[in-house]
Design a protein around this motif. Structure first.
Motif, PDB file in Angstrom:
ATOM      1  N   LYS A   1       0.841  -1.206   0.000  1.00  0.00           N
ATOM      2  CA  LYS A   1       0.000   0.000   0.000  1.00  0.00           C
ATOM      3  C   LYS A   1       0.867   1.244   0.000  1.00  0.00           C
ATOM      4  O   LYS A   1       1.977   1.248   0.547  1.00  0.00           O
ATOM      5  N   PRO A   2       0.389   2.307  -0.627  1.00  0.00           N
ATOM      6  CA  PRO A   2       1.081   3.595  -0.553  1.00  0.00           C
ATOM      7  C   PRO A   2       1.002   4.128   0.879  1.00  0.00           C
ATOM      8  O   PRO A   2       0.286   3.594   1.723  1.00  0.00           O
ATOM      9  N   SER A   3       1.698   5.181   1.130  1.00  0.00           N
ATOM     10  CA  SER A   3       1.633   5.810   2.456  1.00  0.00           C
ATOM     11  C   SER A   3       1.498   7.317   2.269  1.00  0.00           C
ATOM     12  O   SER A   3       1.536   7.826   1.155  1.00  0.00           O
ATOM     13  N   GLY A   4       1.324   7.997   3.374  1.00  0.00           N
ATOM     14  CA  GLY A   4       1.233   9.448   3.304  1.00  0.00           C
ATOM     15  C   GLY A   4      -0.146   9.976   3.641  1.00  0.00           C
ATOM     16  O   GLY A   4      -1.140   9.255   3.597  1.00  0.00           O
ATOM     17  N   LYS A   5      -0.202  11.256   3.978  1.00  0.00           N
ATOM     18  CA  LYS A   5      -1.431  11.886   4.421  1.00  0.00           C
ATOM     19  C   LYS A   5      -2.482  11.922   3.314  1.00  0.00           C
ATOM     20  O   LYS A   5      -3.664  11.711   3.564  1.00  0.00           O
ATOM     21  N   PHE A   6      -2.040  12.181   2.073  1.00  0.00           N
ATOM     22  CA  PHE A   6      -2.996  12.255   0.968  1.00  0.00           C
ATOM     23  C   PHE A   6      -3.711  10.916   0.777  1.00  0.00           C
ATOM     24  O   PHE A   6      -4.922  10.874   0.566  1.00  0.00           O
ATOM     25  N   PHE A   7      -2.956   9.821   0.864  1.00  0.00           N
ATOM     26  CA  PHE A   7      -3.546   8.490   0.693  1.00  0.00           C
ATOM     27  C   PHE A   7      -4.564   8.210   1.789  1.00  0.00           C
ATOM     28  O   PHE A   7      -5.633   7.644   1.538  1.00  0.00           O
ATOM     29  N   LEU A   8      -4.257   8.636   3.020  1.00  0.00           N
ATOM     30  CA  LEU A   8      -5.195   8.450   4.126  1.00  0.00           C
ATOM     31  C   LEU A   8      -6.476   9.251   3.892  1.00  0.00           C
ATOM     32  O   LEU A   8      -7.590   8.736   4.073  1.00  0.00           O
ATOM     33  N   LEU A   9      -6.335  10.508   3.478  1.00  0.00           N
ATOM     34  CA  LEU A   9      -7.506  11.347   3.227  1.00  0.00           C
ATOM     35  C   LEU A   9      -8.348  10.780   2.081  1.00  0.00           C
ATOM     36  O   LEU A   9      -9.588  10.782   2.138  1.00  0.00           O
ATOM     37  N   PHE A  10      -7.672  10.282   1.053  1.00  0.00           N
ATOM     38  CA  PHE A  10      -8.380   9.681  -0.082  1.00  0.00           C
ATOM     39  C   PHE A  10      -9.145   8.440   0.360  1.00  0.00           C
ATOM     40  O   PHE A  10     -10.296   8.230  -0.017  1.00  0.00           O
ATOM     41  N   SER A  11      -8.520   7.605   1.200  1.00  0.00           N
ATOM     42  CA  SER A  11      -9.158   6.389   1.696  1.00  0.00           C
ATOM     43  C   SER A  11     -10.400   6.721   2.515  1.00  0.00           C
ATOM     44  O   SER A  11     -11.428   6.054   2.404  1.00  0.00           O
ATOM     45  N   ARG A  12     -10.294   7.733   3.344  1.00  0.00           N
ATOM     46  CA  ARG A  12     -11.447   8.139   4.154  1.00  0.00           C
ATOM     47  C   ARG A  12     -12.578   8.658   3.275  1.00  0.00           C
ATOM     48  O   ARG A  12     -13.766   8.406   3.540  1.00  0.00           O
ATOM     49  N   ALA A  13     -12.216   9.381   2.218  1.00  0.00           N
ATOM     50  CA  ALA A  13     -13.228   9.979   1.340  1.00  0.00           C
ATOM     51  C   ALA A  13     -14.045   8.914   0.625  1.00  0.00           C
ATOM     52  O   ALA A  13     -15.267   9.040   0.485  1.00  0.00           O
ATOM     53  N   ILE A  14     -13.382   7.844   0.170  1.00  0.00           N
ATOM     54  CA  ILE A  14     -14.098   6.796  -0.563  1.00  0.00           C
ATOM     55  C   ILE A  14     -14.531   5.651   0.348  1.00  0.00           C
ATOM     56  O   ILE A  14     -15.134   4.685  -0.106  1.00  0.00           O
ATOM     57  N   LYS A  15     -14.193   5.754   1.658  1.00  0.00           N
ATOM     58  CA  LYS A  15     -14.568   4.759   2.660  1.00  0.00           C
ATOM     59  C   LYS A  15     -14.026   3.369   2.322  1.00  0.00           C
ATOM     60  O   LYS A  15     -14.673   2.343   2.539  1.00  0.00           O
ATOM     61  N   PHE A  16     -12.805   3.375   1.763  1.00  0.00           N
ATOM     62  CA  PHE A  16     -12.169   2.120   1.382  1.00  0.00           C
ATOM     63  C   PHE A  16     -10.687   2.415   1.187  1.00  0.00           C
ATOM     64  O   PHE A  16     -10.328   3.489   0.712  1.00  0.00           O
ATOM     65  N   THR A  17      -9.823   1.480   1.582  1.00  0.00           N
ATOM     66  CA  THR A  17      -8.390   1.667   1.404  1.00  0.00           C
ATOM     67  C   THR A  17      -7.945   0.917   0.155  1.00  0.00           C
ATOM     68  O   THR A  17      -7.905  -0.318   0.151  1.00  0.00           O
ATOM     69  N   PRO A  18      -7.642   1.625  -0.928  1.00  0.00           N
ATOM     70  CA  PRO A  18      -7.256   0.965  -2.173  1.00  0.00           C
ATOM     71  C   PRO A  18      -5.815   0.472  -2.122  1.00  0.00           C
ATOM     72  O   PRO A  18      -4.870   1.193  -2.466  1.00  0.00           O
ATOM     73  N   ILE A  19      -5.626  -0.755  -1.696  1.00  0.00           N
ATOM     74  CA  ILE A  19      -4.298  -1.333  -1.622  1.00  0.00           C
ATOM     75  C   ILE A  19      -4.178  -2.440  -2.671  1.00  0.00           C
ATOM     76  O   ILE A  19      -5.169  -2.962  -3.180  1.00  0.00           O
ATOM     77  N   PHE A  20      -2.949  -2.794  -2.988  1.00  0.00           N
ATOM     78  CA  PHE A  20      -2.690  -3.883  -3.903  1.00  0.00           C
ATOM     79  C   PHE A  20      -2.522  -5.159  -3.076  1.00  0.00           C
ATOM     80  O   PHE A  20      -1.675  -5.217  -2.186  1.00  0.00           O
ATOM     81  N   PHE A  21      -3.352  -6.159  -3.362  1.00  0.00           N
ATOM     82  CA  PHE A  21      -3.220  -7.412  -2.631  1.00  0.00           C
ATOM     83  C   PHE A  21      -3.421  -8.586  -3.581  1.00  0.00           C
ATOM     84  O   PHE A  21      -4.110  -8.473  -4.592  1.00  0.00           O
ATOM     85  N   TRP A  22      -2.801  -9.694  -3.263  1.00  0.00           N
ATOM     86  CA  TRP A  22      -2.876 -10.857  -4.125  1.00  0.00           C
ATOM     87  C   TRP A  22      -2.684 -12.135  -3.317  1.00  0.00           C
ATOM     88  O   TRP A  22      -2.118 -12.131  -2.228  1.00  0.00           O
ATOM     89  N   GLY A  23      -3.203 -13.209  -3.891  1.00  0.00           N
ATOM     90  CA  GLY A  23      -3.100 -14.510  -3.245  1.00  0.00           C
ATOM     91  C   GLY A  23      -2.366 -15.492  -4.132  1.00  0.00           C
ATOM     92  O   GLY A  23      -1.342 -15.148  -4.740  1.00  0.00           O
ATOM     93  N   ILE A  24      -2.883 -16.690  -4.260  1.00  0.00           N
ATOM     94  CA  ILE A  24      -2.232 -17.756  -5.004  1.00  0.00           C
ATOM     95  C   ILE A  24      -2.052 -17.358  -6.474  1.00  0.00           C
ATOM     96  O   ILE A  24      -3.010 -16.974  -7.144  1.00  0.00           O
ATOM     97  N   PHE A  25      -0.801 -17.409  -6.966  1.00  0.00           N
ATOM     98  CA  PHE A  25      -0.466 -17.077  -8.357  1.00  0.00           C
ATOM     99  C   PHE A  25      -0.948 -15.689  -8.749  1.00  0.00           C
ATOM    100  O   PHE A  25      -1.296 -15.444  -9.910  1.00  0.00           O
ATOM    101  N   GLY A  26      -0.977 -14.772  -7.778  1.00  0.00           N
ATOM    102  CA  GLY A  26      -1.387 -13.407  -8.057  1.00  0.00           C
ATOM    103  C   GLY A  26      -2.884 -13.224  -8.216  1.00  0.00           C
ATOM    104  O   GLY A  26      -3.346 -12.153  -8.600  1.00  0.00           O
ATOM    105  N   SER A  27      -3.651 -14.254  -7.884  1.00  0.00           N
ATOM    106  CA  SER A  27      -5.103 -14.224  -8.038  1.00  0.00           C
ATOM    107  C   SER A  27      -5.778 -13.739  -6.757  1.00  0.00           C
ATOM    108  O   SER A  27      -5.121 -13.562  -5.726  1.00  0.00           O
TER     109      SER A  27
END
Length: 320
Positions: free
Chosen positions: A233-259
């Protein structure tokens, strides 16, 4: 753990009813909605003629707002199918410290930690999993989920509902027990790879509502949940404010074979004893703080008493 703890092992409970193919299909339906939407949108934009792209985007927009029938027989069957197979997948083991303390005719407020990438261990507490003696239960989730095509249907059938004060209060008044992750979006922003984070210090609204309705607070901790996905996930105040605004934290996550299929890392969900609260329709700040501190102490104690016995002797919990 103490001798009074009741343990439900998903593979013992559902092993005869499940097979590998059913398990993979159930988990893909449950957790693949976000990835499916991204792939579908990208494919329509880059590989299809404009009229077909617009048709697909219009269909997704339609699915964002069409009402979901919570009493659907198909939805109930889908929920039961997902719960049983998903619990078996990791597998999940549920530990309830005093199951006799739960009265099916009462409403409880479960404070579930941690959030992790997704608080997916909560599936073992769903009514269709059949472990808890409470048939009326709802999970309060980010409102963003309920604007995500396909995902909103599946998760609504699983018992999720938007985490608004109006929903929370109306559900408790109707006798539903509510499961909430107090740290929410902010906790996802703060999570770390080498320890568990619980963003609780300033999160007191769930305590106030429990006090106003005389509902017991129940600490819950999910061990192993933070390891079922790899993430960045990115970091920083802007990312936190953006996450609060959309009520979701847009992070990159993956499981088996990137799925979106999570890694099959065992999870142990531990449910503590209910903390009884005297009904107080107008609690003072001091009274709320006292009950809130009771919850934090109980959660810490639950974590420390159980971490070694479920395989995490060196894990640390930081409450922020």
């Amino acid at each position: 753990m103490k001798e009074t703890t009741t343990v439900f092992r998903a593979r013992d409970e559902f092993g005869k009813e499940s097979n590998t193919m059913h398990t993979l299909v159930a988990v893909a339906i449950w957790l693949g909605g976000i990835h499916f939407n991204v792939i579908l949108i990208a494919f329509s934009l880059f590989f299809l003629p404009l009229p077909y792209s617009l048709m697909i985007l219009g269909f997704l927009l339609f699915l964002m707002f069409i009402p979901v029938d919570q009493t659907s027989k198909f939805g109930h069957a889908m929920s039961s199918y997902i719960c049983k197979n998903a619990c078996r997948y990791f597998p999940i083991t549920l530990h309830v410290e005093d199951i006799t303390a739960f009265n099916p005719d009462r409403a409880y407020v479960f404070g579930y930690e941690p959030h992790s990438v997704l608080p997916i261990g909560v599936v073992c507490l769903a009514p269709d999993s059949g472990f808890m003696p409470l048939r009326k239960m709802k999970v309060l989730a980010s409102s963003a989920v309920f604007y995500t095509p396909f995902l909103r249907h599946v998760w609504t059938w699983l018992g999720l509902t938007p985490a608004t004060k109006k929903n929370f209060t109306s559900l408790l008044d109707a006798g539903y027990s509510c499961i909430i992750v107090p740290g929410g979006v902010h906790e996802t922003f703060l999570m770390q790879h080498d320890s568990e984070i619980a963003f609780l210090t300033t999160r007191k609204g769930f305590v106030r509502l429990a006090m106003e309705r005389g509902c017991p607070l129940v600490p819950v901790f999910s061990f192993g949940q933070s390891y079922v996905y790899k993430w960045w996930k990115p970091s920083g105040k802007f990312f936190l404010l953006f996450s609060r605004a959309i009520k979701f934290t847009p992070i990159f996550f993956w499981g088996i074979f990137g799925s979106p299929l999570p890694f099959q890392h065992p999870m142990h969900v531990v449910v503590g004893k209910p903390i009884e609260l005297k009904k107080n329709t107008q609690p003072t700040i001091e009274e709320i703080n006292e009950a809130h501190q009771q919850f934090i102490v109980a959660l810490k104690d639950l974590f420390e008493r159980n971490k070694a016995q479920v395989g995490y002797p060196d894990l640390q919990l930081n409450i922020i």
